[in-house]
Design a protein around this motif. Sequence first.
Motif, PDB file in Angstrom:
ATOM      1  N   PRO A 183      -4.262 -40.185  61.298  1.00  0.00           N
ATOM      2  CA  PRO A 183      -5.040 -39.131  60.647  1.00  0.00           C
ATOM      3  C   PRO A 183      -6.505 -39.503  60.445  1.00  0.00           C
ATOM      4  N   TRP A 184      -7.112 -40.135  61.436  1.00  0.00           N
ATOM      5  CA  TRP A 184      -8.542 -40.413  61.389  1.00  0.00           C
ATOM      6  C   TRP A 184      -9.052 -40.531  62.819  1.00  0.00           C
ATOM      7  N   TRP A 185     -10.356 -40.288  62.965  1.00  0.00           N
ATOM      8  CA  TRP A 185     -10.977 -40.433  64.273  1.00  0.00           C
ATOM      9  C   TRP A 185     -11.076 -41.905  64.648  1.00  0.00           C
ATOM     10  N   PRO A 186     -10.585 -42.282  65.814  1.00  0.00           N
ATOM     11  CA  PRO A 186     -10.615 -43.694  66.204  1.00  0.00           C
ATOM     12  C   PRO A 186     -11.967 -44.087  66.775  1.00  0.00           C
ATOM     13  N   ARG A 187     -12.150 -45.386  66.917  1.00  0.00           N
ATOM     14  CA  ARG A 187     -13.238 -45.908  67.742  1.00  0.00           C
ATOM     15  C   ARG A 187     -12.794 -45.876  69.206  1.00  0.00           C
ATOM     16  N   VAL A 188     -13.751 -45.888  70.087  1.00  0.00           N
ATOM     17  CA  VAL A 188     -13.450 -45.771  71.520  1.00  0.00           C
ATOM     18  C   VAL A 188     -12.423 -46.820  71.943  1.00  0.00           C
ATOM     19  N   GLY A 189     -12.655 -48.071  71.522  1.00  0.00           N
ATOM     20  CA  GLY A 189     -11.771 -49.147  71.942  1.00  0.00           C
ATOM     21  C   GLY A 189     -10.348 -48.997  71.449  1.00  0.00           C
ATOM     22  N   GLU A 190     -10.171 -48.384  70.281  1.00  0.00           N
ATOM     23  CA  GLU A 190      -8.826 -48.181  69.725  1.00  0.00           C
ATOM     24  C   GLU A 190      -8.029 -47.151  70.516  1.00  0.00           C
ATOM     25  N   ALA A 191      -8.718 -46.184  71.102  1.00  0.00           N
ATOM     26  CA  ALA A 191      -8.031 -45.053  71.718  1.00  0.00           C
ATOM     27  C   ALA A 191      -8.072 -45.079  73.239  1.00  0.00           C
ATOM     28  N   ARG A 192      -8.653 -46.116  73.822  1.00  0.00           N
ATOM     29  CA  ARG A 192      -8.717 -46.155  75.287  1.00  0.00           C
ATOM     30  C   ARG A 192      -7.322 -46.065  75.896  1.00  0.00           C
ATOM     31  N   GLY A 193      -7.221 -45.251  76.938  1.00  0.00           N
ATOM     32  CA  GLY A 193      -5.943 -45.056  77.601  1.00  0.00           C
ATOM     33  C   GLY A 193      -5.035 -44.064  76.915  1.00  0.00           C
ATOM     34  N   ARG A 194      -5.563 -43.295  75.938  1.00  0.00           N
ATOM     35  CA  ARG A 194      -4.705 -42.404  75.158  1.00  0.00           C
ATOM     36  C   ARG A 194      -5.355 -41.037  74.974  1.00  0.00           C
ATOM     37  N   ILE A 195      -4.512 -40.100  74.523  1.00  0.00           N
ATOM     38  CA  ILE A 195      -4.942 -38.753  74.154  1.00  0.00           C
ATOM     39  C   ILE A 195      -5.011 -38.677  72.640  1.00  0.00           C
ATOM     40  N   VAL A 196      -6.148 -38.305  72.104  1.00  0.00           N
ATOM     41  CA  VAL A 196      -6.291 -38.091  70.665  1.00  0.00           C
ATOM     42  C   VAL A 196      -5.835 -36.670  70.363  1.00  0.00           C
ATOM     43  N   LEU A 197      -4.769 -36.548  69.593  1.00  0.00           N
ATOM     44  CA  LEU A 197      -4.193 -35.245  69.281  1.00  0.00           C
ATOM     45  C   LEU A 197      -4.985 -34.561  68.174  1.00  0.00           C
ATOM     46  N   ALA A 198      -5.356 -33.298  68.411  1.00  0.00           N
ATOM     47  CA  ALA A 198      -5.894 -32.414  67.376  1.00  0.00           C
ATOM     48  C   ALA A 198      -4.901 -31.261  67.251  1.00  0.00           C
ATOM     49  N   ALA A 199      -4.107 -31.264  66.209  1.00  0.00           N
ATOM     50  CA  ALA A 199      -2.967 -30.348  66.076  1.00  0.00           C
ATOM     51  C   ALA A 199      -3.422 -29.000  65.544  1.00  0.00           C
ATOM     52  N   ASP A 200      -3.270 -27.961  66.361  1.00  0.00           N
ATOM     53  CA  ASP A 200      -3.591 -26.592  65.965  1.00  0.00           C
ATOM     54  C   ASP A 200      -2.288 -25.799  65.871  1.00  0.00           C
ATOM     55  N   PHE A 201      -1.385 -26.323  65.055  1.00  0.00           N
ATOM     56  CA  PHE A 201      -0.120 -25.650  64.775  1.00  0.00           C
ATOM     57  C   PHE A 201       0.363 -26.150  63.422  1.00  0.00           C
ATOM     58  N   ALA A 202       1.152 -25.339  62.753  1.00  0.00           N
ATOM     59  CA  ALA A 202       1.596 -25.683  61.407  1.00  0.00           C
ATOM     60  C   ALA A 202       2.435 -26.952  61.446  1.00  0.00           C
ATOM     61  N   ASN A 203       2.065 -27.928  60.614  1.00  0.00           N
ATOM     62  CA  ASN A 203       2.809 -29.182  60.583  1.00  0.00           C
ATOM     63  C   ASN A 203       2.526 -29.910  59.272  1.00  0.00           C
ATOM     64  N   PRO A 204       3.463 -30.756  58.848  1.00  0.00           N
ATOM     65  CA  PRO A 204       3.254 -31.557  57.640  1.00  0.00           C
ATOM     66  C   PRO A 204       2.832 -32.986  57.966  1.00  0.00           C
ATOM     67  N   TRP A 205       2.381 -33.248  59.177  1.00  0.00           N
ATOM     68  CA  TRP A 205       2.190 -34.595  59.678  1.00  0.00           C
ATOM     69  C   TRP A 205       0.822 -35.157  59.299  1.00  0.00           C
ATOM     70  N   SER A 206       0.731 -36.462  59.274  1.00  0.00           N
ATOM     71  CA  SER A 206      -0.542 -37.159  59.048  1.00  0.00           C
ATOM     72  C   SER A 206      -1.191 -37.417  60.401  1.00  0.00           C
ATOM     73  N   VAL A 207      -1.835 -36.369  60.920  1.00  0.00           N
ATOM     74  CA  VAL A 207      -2.538 -36.436  62.200  1.00  0.00           C
ATOM     75  C   VAL A 207      -3.874 -35.716  62.029  1.00  0.00           C
ATOM     76  N   ILE A 208      -4.735 -35.799  63.023  1.00  0.00           N
ATOM     77  CA  ILE A 208      -5.971 -35.017  63.013  1.00  0.00           C
ATOM     78  C   ILE A 208      -5.605 -33.544  63.128  1.00  0.00           C
ATOM     79  N   GLN A 209      -6.074 -32.758  62.169  1.00  0.00           N
ATOM     80  CA  GLN A 209      -5.761 -31.331  62.121  1.00  0.00           C
ATOM     81  C   GLN A 209      -6.962 -30.533  62.622  1.00  0.00           C
ATOM     82  N   TRP A 210      -6.696 -29.645  63.565  1.00  0.00           N
ATOM     83  CA  TRP A 210      -7.747 -28.817  64.127  1.00  0.00           C
ATOM     84  C   TRP A 210      -8.305 -27.832  63.099  1.00  0.00           C
ATOM     85  N   SER A 211      -9.578 -27.503  63.221  1.00  0.00           N
ATOM     86  CA  SER A 211     -10.160 -26.386  62.496  1.00  0.00           C
ATOM     87  C   SER A 211     -11.147 -25.663  63.401  1.00  0.00           C
TER      88      SER A 211
END
Length: 314
Positions: A183-211
């Motif tokens: 549930p926070w924006w990573p640094r480039v090195g932390e997220a290399r090789g991955r997709i950073v999820l921005a969830a634009d659907f109802a959820n109770p999760w600790s992730v980056i939430q779209w607005s």
Amino acid sequence: MSRPALPSRRDALRWGVGGAIALAGAGVGLAGPAGAAALYAPDWMARLDGGLPLTRLTIPGTHDSWCTDPGNGTEWSHTQNWGLPQQLEKGIRFFDIRLNGLQGTADEMGVYHDRYYQYHRYQDVLNACRDHLRRFPGEVLVMRVRNERAGGQALGDEEFRRRFDFYMDHPSMNYRGLFWTNPWWPRVGEARGRIVLAADFANPWSVIQWSSGTNGFFRTQDTWQGVSTSAKATLVEQWFDQAHLNQGAAEMYCNFTSYANGLWPKTQAGYILPRVFRYLDARRAERAHLGIVPMDFPDFDERIVSLLIAKNFV
């Protein structure tokens, strides 16, 4: 911080020359075809300092990212000419993926624009992203995943979450390791090789939430109807100015150039993208990050993608 003055014609010309020289020195110049080709390299993020937060970048993106065939609906649902694999090769790093249930399946989802199926399954999207990241592990992708809630394949909140979890964890899919889901924006090195999820659907999760407005993760301009095309282009320019004035913002700026308002997306893009190019071109030597810039039809002027990528190397 005071509002930056608009450049004079002399400044614009001077910045254009200086920017080309500076960027060429960084190996990503815009001067000539070779420099342009370097900017379209599919591994441009590998050149970035791994300690940079993603919120300190300028990231070219697409709106309704894999809607490439007007036969899948009408020209209204046609927003791109480049498919997802080509967008990845061209340097696009933000994807706007909108999903409904996939007809005839119990667990899968498909890419839709409103009620119109685009004949790509969600696993097609994820496989294209995974293939690119395996080839170029220095890259980072950001993906808005939206519950489109349209037509006969619309999904309720609980069913959408269940199907999303099916993609994450079912042995036949098993995509969870592909994603950054903190549930926070990573640094480039932390997220290399991955997709950073921005969830634009109802959820109770600790992730980056779209607005599509402002929350703790995003400051977004996404006016898509209700004003003139000229006014929309002005909103895009003003949001670039806001990003420039808030370089220390913890949220990710997101500035949609896409627009509808009764005209086909390709018609609106033909009006708006020239304004976007002129804004960026006049400021090509200005050191500033502008956040995510989702576009319809970036192929209409590939120089815009170049200028956005180049912002990261000024």
